[in-house]
Design a protein around this motif. Structure first.
Motif, mmCIF file in Angstrom:
data_model
loop_
_atom_site.group_PDB
_atom_site.id
_atom_site.type_symbol
_atom_site.label_atom_id
_atom_site.label_comp_id
_atom_site.label_asym_id
_atom_site.label_seq_id
_atom_site.Cartn_x
_atom_site.Cartn_y
_atom_site.Cartn_z
ATOM 1 N N ASP A 274 0.826 -1.212 0.000
ATOM 2 C CA ASP A 274 0.000 0.000 0.000
ATOM 3 C C ASP A 274 0.855 1.254 0.000
ATOM 4 N N THR A 275 1.749 1.332 -0.966
ATOM 5 C CA THR A 275 2.632 2.475 -1.108
ATOM 6 C C THR A 275 1.911 3.642 -1.783
ATOM 7 N N SER A 276 2.597 4.785 -1.863
ATOM 8 C CA SER A 276 2.038 5.946 -2.551
ATOM 9 C C SER A 276 1.802 5.639 -4.023
ATOM 10 N N LEU A 277 2.603 4.744 -4.585
ATOM 11 C CA LEU A 277 2.421 4.340 -5.978
ATOM 12 C C LEU A 277 1.071 3.652 -6.163
ATOM 13 N N ALA A 278 0.715 2.778 -5.252
ATOM 14 C CA ALA A 278 -0.566 2.070 -5.340
ATOM 15 C C ALA A 278 -1.738 3.023 -5.210
ATOM 16 N N ALA A 279 -1.567 4.036 -4.364
ATOM 17 C CA ALA A 279 -2.660 4.980 -4.100
ATOM 18 C C ALA A 279 -2.824 6.024 -5.187
ATOM 19 N N ALA A 280 -1.848 6.149 -6.094
ATOM 20 C CA ALA A 280 -1.950 7.145 -7.165
ATOM 21 C C ALA A 280 -3.220 6.899 -7.974
ATOM 22 N N ARG A 281 -3.939 7.965 -8.311
ATOM 23 C CA ARG A 281 -5.226 7.823 -8.990
ATOM 24 C C ARG A 281 -5.097 7.107 -10.333
ATOM 25 N N LEU A 282 -3.996 7.320 -11.020
ATOM 26 C CA LEU A 282 -3.802 6.682 -12.312
ATOM 27 C C LEU A 282 -3.638 5.175 -12.177
ATOM 28 N N VAL A 283 -3.138 4.729 -11.024
ATOM 29 C CA VAL A 283 -2.891 3.300 -10.792
ATOM 30 C C VAL A 283 -4.067 2.653 -10.083
ATOM 31 N N GLY A 284 -4.452 3.184 -8.933
ATOM 32 C CA GLY A 284 -5.596 2.667 -8.186
ATOM 33 C C GLY A 284 -5.483 1.192 -7.869
ATOM 34 N N LEU A 285 -4.337 0.791 -7.350
ATOM 35 C CA LEU A 285 -4.034 -0.629 -7.162
ATOM 36 C C LEU A 285 -4.649 -1.191 -5.884
ATOM 37 N N THR A 286 -5.378 -2.298 -6.015
ATOM 38 C CA THR A 286 -5.782 -3.059 -4.842
ATOM 39 C C THR A 286 -4.528 -3.690 -4.243
ATOM 40 N N THR A 287 -4.362 -3.561 -2.928
ATOM 41 C CA THR A 287 -3.109 -3.983 -2.309
ATOM 42 C C THR A 287 -3.339 -4.286 -0.833
ATOM 43 N N VAL A 288 -2.285 -4.744 -0.179
ATOM 44 C CA VAL A 288 -2.337 -5.015 1.255
ATOM 45 C C VAL A 288 -1.562 -3.923 1.982
ATOM 46 N N ASP A 289 -2.220 -3.293 2.927
ATOM 47 C CA ASP A 289 -1.560 -2.289 3.759
ATOM 48 C C ASP A 289 -0.804 -3.013 4.864
ATOM 49 N N ASP A 290 0.522 -3.031 4.736
ATOM 50 C CA ASP A 290 1.332 -3.735 5.739
ATOM 51 C C ASP A 290 1.836 -2.803 6.841
ATOM 52 N N LEU A 291 1.226 -1.616 6.933
ATOM 53 C CA LEU A 291 1.478 -0.706 8.048
ATOM 54 C C LEU A 291 2.966 -0.370 8.179
ATOM 55 N N SER A 292 3.610 -0.083 7.050
ATOM 56 C CA SER A 292 5.051 0.161 7.065
ATOM 57 C C SER A 292 5.430 1.340 7.951
ATOM 58 N N HIS A 293 4.614 2.397 7.961
ATOM 59 C CA HIS A 293 4.904 3.531 8.831
ATOM 60 C C HIS A 293 4.828 3.109 10.293
ATOM 61 N N SER A 294 3.821 2.306 10.620
ATOM 62 C CA SER A 294 3.684 1.821 11.998
ATOM 63 C C SER A 294 4.817 0.875 12.371
ATOM 64 N N VAL A 295 5.278 0.082 11.409
ATOM 65 C CA VAL A 295 6.428 -0.796 11.660
ATOM 66 C C VAL A 295 7.643 0.041 12.045
ATOM 67 N N GLY A 296 7.899 1.113 11.287
ATOM 68 C CA GLY A 296 9.029 1.976 11.602
ATOM 69 C C GLY A 296 8.877 2.679 12.938
ATOM 70 N N ARG A 297 7.663 3.171 13.202
ATOM 71 C CA ARG A 297 7.427 3.871 14.467
ATOM 72 C C ARG A 297 7.601 2.935 15.660
ATOM 73 N N GLU A 298 7.091 1.709 15.534
ATOM 74 C CA GLU A 298 7.218 0.735 16.621
ATOM 75 C C GLU A 298 8.677 0.311 16.801
ATOM 76 N N ALA A 299 9.397 0.181 15.688
ATOM 77 C CA ALA A 299 10.820 -0.145 15.778
ATOM 78 C C ALA A 299 11.583 0.965 16.491
ATOM 79 N N GLY A 300 11.223 2.212 16.195
ATOM 80 C CA GLY A 300 11.858 3.333 16.886
ATOM 81 C C GLY A 300 11.570 3.330 18.371
ATOM 82 N N ARG A 301 10.340 2.982 18.728
ATOM 83 C CA ARG A 301 9.985 2.925 20.147
ATOM 84 C C ARG A 301 10.781 1.841 20.867
#
Length: 334
Positions: A274-301
């Motif tokens: 579920d990257t910004s590429l997938a969310a681009a209107r021209l692409v509109g890709l069905t995908t899995v949100d693997d919470l990458s931002h949350s993974v990084g935030r939790e790793a930082g914690r």
């Protein structure tokens, strides 16, 4: 002419005290008399002295730098993960030093480089090299599902999304839409293997068939294109494709176009991350949100806890992904 920046020695001389006493004042120590404290503070104001945080950290045995080791700058998953890391570590005064082992050819041994920099901690976003095992290292957190050397799972904290659950989500989504002939584009081990095995097992259990290709090389647009081109040529009956990540899925979209397949009218395509590429209107890709931002935030914690000495046994955090449905999937044969 540029004015020389005042030093702690200049403050000490102007206040008529020792450098050590100035340091105590800067640390707000109660062991300083009010008279001496006032003299030092007045000298600081008169000279326009500004304390060097870097020097203070070095004196305390810290650098406030965290080394981040990855293996592919082009993988957009790392962008959100690093943003999450910064969200957790930045407010605490830490800076990130990122090395991509796949493209930073001038860095012969990134681990040695980080140790030479005296980083306070490390985040590893790749299969941990054996050099990490058995060394006198700063705190380490591994991010993502990784193939780790023997002994590493107990040695390091880790954070990942549940890649197996994500693969199952995709299989259920495609089968519920009526797709029974599925293709899969994957590479290597770690997260890709976990997604592949779970997707295949779930699809088979639901009565669908799965064929796969493109299991070698890096997870790039080109790999996705070549794999999908081969799959659709050899198996034109395929109506649904799951790619190991969003970048490969975009390559698959291009291959489908060049094969004369309409997405999603007669072919559904799903990515992962579920990257910004997938969310681009021209692409509109069905995908899995693997919470990458949350993974990084939790790793930082976790890393902050470890660097502050407040953590005990290693923690292994698994976050549950979610399916993001957009315009590249639709009922079979619509």
């Amino acid at each position: 002419m540029t004015r020389k920046r005042p030093t702690i020695y200049d403050v000490a001389q102007a206040a008529g005290v020792s450098k050590s006493l100035v340091s105590l004042v800067l640390q707000n120590s109660p062991r300083v008399s009010e008279e001496s404290r006032a003299a030092v503070q007045a000298a600081i104001v008169d000279l326009g002295y500004r304390r060097s945080q870097a020097a203070a950290d070095l004196a305390a045995g810290r650098t406030r730098v965290v080394g981040v080791l990855i293996d592919d700058y082009t993988n957009l998953w790392f962008v959100d993960m690093v943003r999450g890391l910064h969200a957790a570590l930045g407010p605490a005064g830490y800076r990130l030093s990122v090395v991509d082992v796949a493209s930073d050819s001038q860095v012969a041994d990134p681990i040695d480089s980080f140790l030479a920099m005296r980083v306070d901690g490390m985040v590893v976003g790749m299969d941990p090299p054996r050099a990490l095992i058995g060394q006198d290292l700063p705190p380490v957190v591994v991010v993502g599902t990784r193939e780790v050397p023997v002994g590493a799972p107990r040695a390091f904290d880790s954070v990942a999304n549940d890649d197996a659950e994500g693969g199952q989500l995709v299989a259920r989504h495609l089968v519920e839409l009526g797709h029974r002939r599925l293709g899969h584009l994957s590479v290597g081990g770690g997260a890709a293997r976990a997604r592949r095995e779970a997707f295949t097992a779930q699809a088979l259990s639901l009565g669908a068939s799965v064929v796969g290709t493109g299991w070698a090389g890096r997870a790039t647009d080109a790999t996705g294109y070549d794999g999908a081109w081969e799959l659709l040529g050899a198996h034109p009956e395929i109506t649904g494709i799951f790619a190991a990540n969003d970048v490969m899925a975009v390559g698959a979209l291009a291959a489908a176009r060049d094969r004369g397949r309409s997405v999603p009218d007669d072919l559904s395509i799903v990515g992962y991350d579920d990257t910004s590429l997938a969310a681009a209107r021209l692409v509109g890709l069905t995908t899995v949100d693997d919470l990458s931002h949350s993974v990084g935030r939790e790793a930082g914690r976790l890393l902050l806890d470890r660097m502050r000495g407040s953590a005990a046994e290693p923690s292994h955090v698994i976050l549950s992904p979610a399916l993001t449905v957009r315009s590249t999937t639709a009922p079979a044969g619509r």
